[in-house]
Design an enzyme around this catalytic site. Structure first.
Site, PDB file in Angstrom:
ATOM      1  N   SER A  75      50.723  40.112  49.424  1.00  0.00           N
ATOM      2  CA  SER A  75      50.346  39.393  48.195  1.00  0.00           C
ATOM      3  C   SER A  75      48.847  39.228  47.986  1.00  0.00           C
ATOM      4  O   SER A  75      48.432  38.730  46.936  1.00  0.00           O
ATOM      5  CB  SER A  75      51.013  38.014  48.169  1.00  0.00           C
ATOM      6  OG  SER A  75      52.373  38.132  47.833  1.00  0.00           O
ATOM      7  N   LYS A  78      47.346  40.419  44.729  1.00  0.00           N
ATOM      8  CA  LYS A  78      47.301  39.652  43.477  1.00  0.00           C
ATOM      9  C   LYS A  78      45.889  39.243  43.058  1.00  0.00           C
ATOM     10  O   LYS A  78      45.678  38.902  41.890  1.00  0.00           O
ATOM     11  CB  LYS A  78      48.186  38.408  43.600  1.00  0.00           C
ATOM     12  CG  LYS A  78      49.682  38.722  43.726  1.00  0.00           C
ATOM     13  CD  LYS A  78      50.515  37.446  43.770  1.00  0.00           C
ATOM     14  CE  LYS A  78      52.014  37.741  43.782  1.00  0.00           C
ATOM     15  NZ  LYS A  78      52.511  38.142  45.103  1.00  0.00           N
ATOM     16  N   SER A 133      51.627  32.391  43.902  1.00  0.00           N
ATOM     17  CA  SER A 133      51.935  33.771  44.312  1.00  0.00           C
ATOM     18  C   SER A 133      53.251  34.278  43.747  1.00  0.00           C
ATOM     19  O   SER A 133      53.975  35.054  44.389  1.00  0.00           O
ATOM     20  CB  SER A 133      51.957  33.886  45.848  1.00  0.00           C
ATOM     21  OG  SER A 133      51.855  35.221  46.259  1.00  0.00           O
ATOM     22  N   LYS A 246      43.540  34.067  49.125  1.00  0.00           N
ATOM     23  CA  LYS A 246      44.935  34.450  48.852  1.00  0.00           C
ATOM     24  C   LYS A 246      45.648  34.781  50.146  1.00  0.00           C
ATOM     25  O   LYS A 246      45.124  35.498  51.000  1.00  0.00           O
ATOM     26  CB  LYS A 246      44.962  35.666  47.909  1.00  0.00           C
ATOM     27  CG  LYS A 246      46.360  36.019  47.442  1.00  0.00           C
ATOM     28  CD  LYS A 246      46.872  35.006  46.432  1.00  0.00           C
ATOM     29  CE  LYS A 246      48.355  35.156  46.181  1.00  0.00           C
ATOM     30  NZ  LYS A 246      49.186  34.702  47.324  1.00  0.00           N
TER      31      LYS A 246
END
Length: 452
Positions: A75, A78, A133, A246
């Protein structure tokens, strides 16, 4: 026979003296080279398989461990999706989710439960993407920006290269596992640098409090979400200098993490790939503390850069005395160890940068180097009326490249120990000459005595 031994002893003395000084010189040079390799601050031991620490402003690479190993980002993908949405949309635009986007997640995925036809503003979608997320948000933003997921991934790959990624390929907007969806810690740090230097991105990503997405046309209940990064305020691994980042996880990627931190005038980015659930936060903190404690920023002026550029490496290049080029280098800020100074910096062409040649103006990138580490970068522009601006004519190029080589500027480099050895050798030779003359004189005197 005595004379023979006398000559032999003198010659041996000369050999020993010269050999001693040359050995001492070689030892000194070896020690100097070892110091060059070892005088970079000693980094902490980490368990993360692949990691990198860079300065967000200068691009200096302070630490790297298998940073160019191709891995899955999960993730952390992102952040690129979010940056592209910010760069291509207004915050108040309405994103309407297609059934494909809304149904693109499974029960195991992070999701806000977005329904087909549901509407968010771009700003609300970005909070759902970067803080919570939510995977379907990434898909919906991709369709909103580019019309389709495939077109958006093309945009992702193009933008990643512009930001400095050299070994990446993105196949979706959320980081779900795909064999063709990969990157490296280095590439992700370059992408993160673009994110960290975007104020809108930082404003959203640095949110430590609860963010509320109000009721929508499909959902009557407001959604309250919090950032999943555990180094932000009020979290388990709170780090006072953390400004966002993140998290990521898939079975194939392991635990991944991108983190931004700022202390005084230094802004750092740390990327950890293929790590443990807790270790990624612990390793990130250790690297940040090490970076803040061992490095400083120095500012170079244009004259300083020009001085570095027009050194021996420039005079040895193919363009010296061959073409009338104009080059323009802007002042830069460098990140160097606390025990270093600007006089220990040298420059080199960045082989990873995608150089461009437009209308006879060639643009490339220089790396500022210190102890073989990149401590900053700057762009260089070469232009010529003869339209000869090309990679084969750049300074600092590999001499094996085909092109007419100009006559280089001749420089004399003096080694003090070699000079000392030569001086002593001359003295010894003079001493030998004196001894030979003395021997001849003694011979004459003996002959005279025999005659008497």
């Amino acid at each position: 026979m005595k004379q023979f031994y006398r000559y032999l002893s003198v010659l041996l003395m000369v050999f020993i003296i010269i050999n001693t000084f040359f050995c001492f010189s070689d030892t000194a040079m070896a020690e100097e080279n070892n110091n060059s390799d070892n005088d970079w601050p000693v980094a902490p031991e980490i368990v993360t398989q692949s990691a990198i620490l860079i300065d967000a402003d200068t691009g200096a690479i302070l630490y790297q461990k298998e940073a160019h190993t191709r891995l899955y980002p999960a993730s952390t993908t992102k952040i690129l999706t979010g940056l592209l949405a910010i760069e291509n949309c207004s915050m108040d635009e309405i994103v309407t989710f297609s059934s494909t986007a809304a149904n693109s997640v499974t029960y195991e995925d992070a999701s806000l439960g977005t329904k087909a036809g549901e509407e968010y503003t771009v700003e609300q979608a970005l909070y759902g993407l970067l803080l919570y997320s939510a995977n379907e948000i990434g898909y919906g933003l991709a369709e909103h920006v580019s019309g389709s997921l495939s077109s958006f991934t093309d945009l992702m790959n193009e933008r990643a290269k512009e930001l400095g990624a050299i070994n990446s390929h993105f196949a979706n907007a959320s980081g779900l596992h795909d064999e063709n969806h990969y990157t490296t810690a280095y590439d992700m740090a370059m992408i993160a640098r673009g994110c960290y230097n975007n104020s809108t991105f930082v404003n959203i990503d640095s949110t430590t409090t609860t963010y509320t997405i109000p009721a929508t046309n499909k959902t009557a209940t407001p959604r309250n979400i919090r950032h999943r990064h555990l180094m932000l305020k009020g979290r388990e691994y709170y780090y006072e200098y953390c400004k966002g980042g993140k998290t990521g996880f898939t079975d194939q990627a392991g635990y991944t993490l991108v983190t931004f931190a700022e202390k005084n005038d230094i802004r750092l980015i740390c990327v950890c790939f293929k790590s443990g659930a807790n270790e990624r936060f612990q390793d990130t903190r250790a690297l940040f503390d090490w970076g803040f404690n061992n490095f400083k920023k120095v500012t170079t002026t244009s004259s300083t850069i020009n001085s570095l550029f027009t050194s021996d490496s420039y005079y040895q290049s193919r363009i010296y005395n061959n073409y009338g080029l104009n080059f323009n280098l802007k002042a830069s800020t460098l990140t160097i160890p606390n025990n270093k100074n600007i006089g220990e910096i040298y420059i080199d062409i960045d082989d990873n940068y995608n150089s461009s040649n437009e209308n006879g103006i060639y643009t490339s990138q220089l790396n500022f180097m210190c102890s073989d580490n990149i401590v900053g970068t700057t762009k260089i522009t070469l232009s010529s009326d003869d339209n000869i601006a090309a990679s084969s004519n750049l300074p600092l190029i590999n001499p094996s490249q085909s092109a007419p080589a100009p006559s280089p500027k001749q420089c004399i480099v003096i080694n003090i120990w070699f000079l000392t050895a030569i001086s002593i050798s001359i003295i010894v030779i003079l001493y030998i000459i004196v001894i030979i003359k003395r021997i001849k004189k003694e011979k004459k005197q003996k002959r005279r005595k025999l005659r008497l």
